[in-house]
Design an enzyme around this catalytic site. Structure first.
Site, PDB file in Angstrom:
ATOM      1  CD  GLU A  50      -1.125  15.502   0.147  1.00 20.49           C
ATOM      2  OE1 GLU A  50      -0.141  14.793  -0.120  1.00 20.49           O
ATOM      3  OE2 GLU A  50      -1.158  16.733  -0.068  1.00 20.49           O
ATOM      4  CE  LYS A 119       2.121  14.000  -3.095  1.00 27.36           C
ATOM      5  NZ  LYS A 119       2.139  14.884  -1.883  1.00 27.36           N
ATOM      6  CB  CYS A 153      -0.656  17.460  -3.089  1.00 30.45           C
ATOM      7  SG  CYS A 153      -0.160  19.045  -2.359  1.00 30.45           S
TER       8      CYS A 153
END
Length: 267
Positions: A50, A119, A153
């Site tokens: 990431e 995200k 994540c």
């Protein structure tokens, strides 16, 4: 090129990231990409962590982020086409107008960008919500004809997202991350849970190194639909390799019919 789209060789580029230093990070990634395609067995899919282009230099992210992802696209499109390899491009700080997103690009063997995902769960403990915009769609797409998904994540703490991907047909989910100490137990447990409950492969690539006072432990993982770790990195920069047989997804789902036994009318 003849491709067996049920057997995949994977390469996970577990890398250190220089916070706020895109030039260093792009140079390092290029070296690791070259390392990933060395040897007799070329990977079918390469994935990296990431925010690899900038790290969490959020106070400078407006100046550091990749404008419309142009630099990243040029690098990854050319590399995937040249080496006929699929790439899950970690995630980058991507600038769109005045807004910054934490975004993954996925490329096929022809160098075409086949999907992107920004995200959708921003991590308040690292002030993401103060600097970044939430994504507006899930990361469902096909790679070599295989239904696939992407999460980033903190997303793995939300089982609804991985279940939605699985219900959409995903047999494998890719997870770039910057997951820090001391939460190694959470990292391993959550990834294994997402694999077991959805009976799919989970491929996660975490960073290593230190940014400020935060230490990142690596332990990138390839987990099968039974929840078994087929490969796991240590805490150093490395290329982690694994081979998976995607036919296992159908086998596991037929032996324990979780999806047939769901009762969504009640929950």
């Amino acid at each position: 090129m003849t491709v067996n789209n049920r057997i995949w060789n994977l390469a996970l580029l577990q890398m250190d990231i220089a916070i706020g230093e895109p030039e260093l990070n792009y140079a390092k990634l290029e070296k690791l990409l070259d390392q990933a395609v060395e040897g007799e067995t070329k990977p079918d899919v390469i994935i990296f962590p990431e925010m690899w282009n900038t790290g969490y230099a959020l106070d400078r992210i407006q100046e550091l982020a990749d404008e419309e992802g142009q630099r990243t696209h040029a690098l990854l499109s050319e590399f995937s086409r040249k080496h006929q390899v699929n790439i899950i491009g970690g995630s980058i700080a991507e600038k769109q107008g005045s807004q910054i997103y934490n975004t993954i690009y996925a490329y096929n063997r022809e160098g075409s960008r086949v999907a992107d995902y920004s995200k959708i769960h921003l991590f308040r403990l690292m002030d993401e919500e103060k600097y970044l915009e939430e994504g507006s769609h899930i990361g469902q797409f096909e790679l070599d004809g295989i239904s696939s998904g992407m999460m980033i994540c903190y997303d793995i703490r939300f089982p609804e997202l991985s279940r939605k991907l699985a219900l959409g047909g995903a047999q494998i989910v890719f997870v770039p991350a910057e997951w820090p100490n001391p939460r190694l137990h959470h990292w391993r447990t959550l990834l294994m849970a997402r694999a077991i409950e959805n009976q799919m492969f989970v491929v996660s690539c975490n960073r290593v190194g230190i940014s400020g006072t935060t230490e990142f432990f690596g332990h990138s993982m390839v987990i099968d639909p039974w929840g078994e770790a087929l490969a796991e990195g240590d805490e150093t920069e490395q290329v982690i390799r694994a081979q998976i047989d995607l036919a296992l997804v159908d086998e596991v789902r037929s032996r324990i019919p979780v999806f047939e036994d769901r009762r969504p009318a009640l929950y």
